[in-house]
Write an enzyme that holds these catalytic residues in place. Structure first.
Site, PDB file in Angstrom:
ATOM      1  N   LYS A   3       4.089  -6.328   3.252  1.00  0.00           N
ATOM      2  CA  LYS A   3       2.878  -6.288   3.811  1.00  0.00           C
ATOM      3  C   LYS A   3       1.458  -6.702   3.047  1.00  0.00           C
ATOM      4  CE  LYS A   3       4.767  -3.351   7.212  1.00  0.00           C
ATOM      5  NZ  LYS A   3       5.551  -2.518   6.110  1.00  0.00           N
ATOM      6  N   SER A  13       0.911  -1.130   0.017  1.00  0.00           N
ATOM      7  CA  SER A  13      -0.053  -0.143   0.194  1.00  0.00           C
ATOM      8  C   SER A  13       0.821   1.221   0.075  1.00  0.00           C
ATOM      9  CB  SER A  13      -0.837  -0.036   1.449  1.00  0.00           C
ATOM     10  OG  SER A  13      -0.051   0.042   2.550  1.00  0.00           O
ATOM     11  N   TYR A  14       2.157   1.102   0.324  1.00  0.00           N
ATOM     12  CA  TYR A  14       3.032   2.529   0.237  1.00  0.00           C
ATOM     13  C   TYR A  14       3.233   3.102  -1.140  1.00  0.00           C
ATOM     14  CZ  TYR A  14       4.560   0.867   4.786  1.00  0.00           C
ATOM     15  OH  TYR A  14       4.716   0.223   6.222  1.00  0.00           O
ATOM     16  N   SER A  15       2.547   4.296  -1.262  1.00  0.00           N
ATOM     17  CA  SER A  15       2.550   5.181  -2.293  1.00  0.00           C
ATOM     18  C   SER A  15       2.124   4.216  -3.749  1.00  0.00           C
ATOM     19  CB  SER A  15       4.034   5.490  -2.732  1.00  0.00           C
ATOM     20  OG  SER A  15       4.447   6.168  -1.739  1.00  0.00           O
TER      21      SER A  15
END
Length: 326
Positions: free
Chosen positions: A88, A60-62
């Site tokens: 993750k 989900s990061y960026s």
């Protein structure tokens, strides 16, 4: 760098993990303070040069671009077998059904997408980013077990949740003969010590590797309380973490400053040294947007605080609301 085993696994890790939320396309996702690829690569390279071999990111990061940047860098600059790579699953990348959470369908799709973005056949550690209240834990655990058996992940881990939830997950996996969680990535720092009550003792008892996130409290422990940065102004999630106990938190930040000044070291080293001396902490996850951040983190490995200094840092703490689980 002195390497250690991650929990009871055979993985050899540096006692610091590089958190890669900082690296991603700023226009993608909800982290406008992230560094694009050309600015990220020198920091990733410096981490490698300092001996850090443990890298943590998330799908989900960026909007997935953190995985892409980290994956391309490691493929070009590191030997895959020497690196411990973690990612993750849980938060959706788009507002559509079945693309978030921890259902069997979501996990199977997410691991394949993460591996593609990372440019690797497997991750060393695949973590659930949060607890899914809408999916039976049995479904989640069996799916993660199948991911491991398929060779797409070597170990599985969990992140912020209540200790009773983690205990339930450990017991359920053991009862069914499924792969059990090897790590817990939770919220622990001088301003957030509630995990010392239940989660950290549980992890020590079960041999779970502990890799705390936000060890510097989103940078609050490294500067005066009223100082701000571009990240603090735009970090919506960070604004929810340190607002409930401001009076005592200010005193802790001031204590860090006094000890750092007396020692002649940056505040970050003092705050990290406190966490590194906590029993059962395997590798704090440090963020780095400047080379000095990495240098301070490595220097903290050699900084031993006295009992009197630890007492001064801990004395102002008061019970805090539990935050960071959503």
């Amino acid at each position: 760098m002195n390497y250690r085993n991650l929990g009871r696994t055979g993985l050899k890790i540096s006692p610091l993990c590089l958190g890669c939320m900082t690296y991603g396309v700023p226009e993608r996702g909800n982290h406008p303070w992230t560094l694009p690829e050309d600015q990220s690569q020198p920091l990733l390279k410096k981490a490698l040069d300092l001996g850090i071999n443990f890298f943590d990111t998330a799908n989900s990061y960026s909007d997935g671009t953190s995985e892409e940047i980290v994956g391309r860098f490691l493929k070009a600059n590191a030997v895959r077998e020497e690196i411990v790579l973690a990612t993750k699953v849980y938060f959706p990348l788009r507002d559509k059904p079945n693309v978030g959470g921890l259902s069997r369908k979501a996990i199977f799709a997410a691991i394949d997408a993460s591996l593609q973005r990372l440019g690797t056949d497997y991750v060393d550690l695949y973590q659930i980013h949060r607890w899914d209240y809408h999916t039976p834990i049995e479904e989640t655990l069996e799916a993660l077990h199948d991911v491991v058996k398929a060779g797409k992940a070597l170990h599985i881990g969990a992140s912020s949740m209540y200790a009773w939830q983690f205990a339930k997950a450990l017991h359920t996996a053991e009862r069914h003969g499924w792969t059990t969680f090897a790590t817990m990535q939770n919220h622990v720092n001088l301003l957030a010590r509630e995990e010392e009550r239940e989660m950290l003792p549980l992890c020590r008892d079960a041999g779970i590797g502990v890799i705390p996130w936000s060890p510097l409290a989103r940078g609050r422990l490294t500067r005066d309380w009223d100082a701000s940065t571009a990240r603090t102004e735009s970090d919506a999630f960070g604004k929810t973490l340190y607002t409930a106990s401001e009076e005592s938190d200010r005193q802790i930040v001031a204590a860090v400053a006094r000890i750092a000044e007396a020692r002649g070291v940056p505040r970050a080293q003092v705050a990290l040294a406190w966490l590194l001396q906590k029993p059962g902490i395997d590798a704090p996850i440090v963020g780095a947007s400047k080379p000095q951040h990495l240098e301070d983190a490595v220097a903290a490995l050699e900084l031993q605080l006295s009992a009197e200094e630890i007492s001064a840092l801990e004395a102002p703490y008061v019970p805090h609301p539990v935050v960071g689980f959503s």
